[in-house]
Design a protein around this motif. Structure first.
Motif, PDB file in Angstrom:
ATOM      1  N   TYR A  55       0.816  -1.221   0.000  1.00 38.04           N
ATOM      2  CA  TYR A  55       0.000   0.000   0.000  1.00 38.04           C
ATOM      3  C   TYR A  55       0.846   1.265   0.000  1.00 38.04           C
ATOM      4  O   TYR A  55       0.394   2.304  -0.489  1.00 38.04           O
ATOM      5  N   ASN A  56       2.039   1.208   0.504  1.00 38.27           N
ATOM      6  CA  ASN A  56       2.927   2.368   0.398  1.00 38.27           C
ATOM      7  C   ASN A  56       3.363   2.589  -1.050  1.00 38.27           C
ATOM      8  O   ASN A  56       3.562   3.729  -1.465  1.00 38.27           O
ATOM      9  N   GLN A  57       3.506   1.518  -1.806  1.00 41.55           N
ATOM     10  CA  GLN A  57       3.937   1.610  -3.202  1.00 41.55           C
ATOM     11  C   GLN A  57       2.774   1.761  -4.189  1.00 41.55           C
ATOM     12  O   GLN A  57       2.966   2.272  -5.282  1.00 41.55           O
ATOM     13  N   ASN A  58       1.572   1.305  -3.801  1.00 45.18           N
ATOM     14  CA  ASN A  58       0.401   1.319  -4.695  1.00 45.18           C
ATOM     15  C   ASN A  58      -0.778   1.987  -3.999  1.00 45.18           C
ATOM     16  O   ASN A  58      -1.570   1.307  -3.350  1.00 45.18           O
ATOM     17  N   PRO A  59      -0.937   3.296  -4.140  1.00 47.21           N
ATOM     18  CA  PRO A  59      -2.013   3.990  -3.427  1.00 47.21           C
ATOM     19  C   PRO A  59      -3.385   3.865  -4.087  1.00 47.21           C
ATOM     20  O   PRO A  59      -4.285   4.614  -3.779  1.00 47.21           O
ATOM     21  N   HIS A  60      -3.549   2.907  -4.988  1.00 47.90           N
ATOM     22  CA  HIS A  60      -4.809   2.744  -5.700  1.00 47.90           C
ATOM     23  C   HIS A  60      -5.713   1.744  -4.968  1.00 47.90           C
ATOM     24  O   HIS A  60      -5.230   0.778  -4.395  1.00 47.90           O
ATOM     25  N   PRO A  61      -7.024   1.959  -5.004  1.00 48.60           N
ATOM     26  CA  PRO A  61      -7.938   1.017  -4.327  1.00 48.60           C
ATOM     27  C   PRO A  61      -8.003  -0.313  -5.046  1.00 48.60           C
ATOM     28  O   PRO A  61      -7.780  -0.394  -6.251  1.00 48.60           O
ATOM     29  N   LEU A  62      -8.311  -1.357  -4.289  1.00 47.27           N
ATOM     30  CA  LEU A  62      -8.499  -2.687  -4.867  1.00 47.27           C
ATOM     31  C   LEU A  62      -9.893  -2.774  -5.459  1.00 47.27           C
ATOM     32  O   LEU A  62     -10.855  -2.257  -4.904  1.00 47.27           O
ATOM     33  N   CYS A  63     -10.015  -3.444  -6.590  1.00 52.61           N
ATOM     34  CA  CYS A  63     -11.330  -3.749  -7.132  1.00 52.61           C
ATOM     35  C   CYS A  63     -11.211  -5.017  -7.956  1.00 52.61           C
ATOM     36  O   CYS A  63     -10.137  -5.341  -8.467  1.00 52.61           O
ATOM     37  N   GLY A  64     -12.299  -5.751  -8.040  1.00 55.10           N
ATOM     38  CA  GLY A  64     -12.293  -7.002  -8.780  1.00 55.10           C
ATOM     39  C   GLY A  64     -12.357  -6.767 -10.275  1.00 55.10           C
ATOM     40  O   GLY A  64     -12.529  -5.646 -10.749  1.00 55.10           O
ATOM     41  N   CYS A  65     -12.270  -7.804 -11.020  1.00 55.87           N
ATOM     42  CA  CYS A  65     -12.305  -7.712 -12.476  1.00 55.87           C
ATOM     43  C   CYS A  65     -13.662  -7.257 -12.992  1.00 55.87           C
ATOM     44  O   CYS A  65     -13.775  -6.772 -14.102  1.00 55.87           O
ATOM     45  N   THR A  66     -14.703  -7.409 -12.174  1.00 58.80           N
ATOM     46  CA  THR A  66     -16.040  -7.042 -12.622  1.00 58.80           C
ATOM     47  C   THR A  66     -16.355  -5.581 -12.370  1.00 58.80           C
ATOM     48  O   THR A  66     -17.435  -5.128 -12.675  1.00 58.80           O
ATOM     49  N   GLY A  67     -15.444  -4.820 -11.813  1.00 60.21           N
ATOM     50  CA  GLY A  67     -15.678  -3.403 -11.558  1.00 60.21           C
ATOM     51  C   GLY A  67     -16.026  -3.161 -10.113  1.00 60.21           C
ATOM     52  O   GLY A  67     -16.510  -4.053  -9.412  1.00 60.21           O
ATOM     53  N   PRO A  68     -15.795  -1.945  -9.636  1.00 62.54           N
ATOM     54  CA  PRO A  68     -15.982  -1.656  -8.217  1.00 62.54           C
ATOM     55  C   PRO A  68     -17.433  -1.701  -7.739  1.00 62.54           C
ATOM     56  O   PRO A  68     -17.693  -1.972  -6.594  1.00 62.54           O
ATOM     57  N   ASP A  69     -18.415  -1.466  -8.626  1.00 61.06           N
ATOM     58  CA  ASP A  69     -19.804  -1.427  -8.180  1.00 61.06           C
ATOM     59  C   ASP A  69     -20.527  -2.763  -8.318  1.00 61.06           C
ATOM     60  O   ASP A  69     -21.634  -2.912  -7.844  1.00 61.06           O
TER      61      ASP A  69
END
Length: 169
Positions: A55-69
């Motif tokens: 998380y220090n190196q990748n400040p992007h949120p996790l989301c699955g392959c189907t999209g965040p919603d």
């Protein structure tokens, strides 16, 4: 547990681990009991350390392959959680899901009633038949009061906790 649910757990575990941590997990079964205890704690420490680094190196949120919603709808989320729950938790989640489904049905019913009032002259007078009050008195409570009274006290408490104060218009 469905394959897709297991895949999410495995994907998370894979993301926050390394090949070296996986090798330590394999070697764990070869150790004696005392060494296993220490190694298990050390493995969890390495996973935590790697997660913090990630998380220090990748400040992007996790989301699955189907999209965040895609997994945001409550019934699907409840279905995914159930295999990991004990019986008491399953019952609570099922009640919560049922409550939210009832609220959604009420919203849809309300929309339909409003549409019908706009489309059919005199329908507003007929809709008073669905309320729990006396139409001739001019004070007919909405159907929401009737539905809330049908809930168990626990469900009513949950409904209120999630902002279900239907008197606020």
């Amino acid at each position: 547990m469905e394959q897709q649910d297991g895949n999410k757990v495995m994907a998370f575990d894979t993301l926050f681990s390394t090949n070296h941590i996986a090798m330590l997990k394999i070697l764990l079964s070869c150790l004696d009991y005392q060494a296993q205890k220490s190694m298990a704690v050390y493995i969890k420490f390495l996973e935590l350390q790697y997660t913090i680094h990630y998380y220090n190196q990748n400040p992007h949120p996790l989301c699955g392959c189907t999209g965040p919603d895609a997994s945001r709808d409550l019934p699907s989320l409840c279905k995914e959680l159930l295999p990991y729950c004990d019986e008491k938790e399953k019952k609570q989640i099922e009640q919560l899901c049922s409550l939210f489904q009832s609220m959604e049905m009420y919203r849809e019913f309300s929309k339909t009633m409003e549409t019908m009032k706009d489309m059919i002259p005199g329908f507003a007078d007929m809709s008073d038949l669905f309320s729990s009050g006396d139409p001739s008195s001019g004070s007919s409570p909405d159907i929401m009061s009737l539905l809330i009274n049908m809930l168990t006290p626990e469900q009513q408490e949950i409904f209120q906790m999630f902002g279900g104060n239907h008197n606020d218009k």
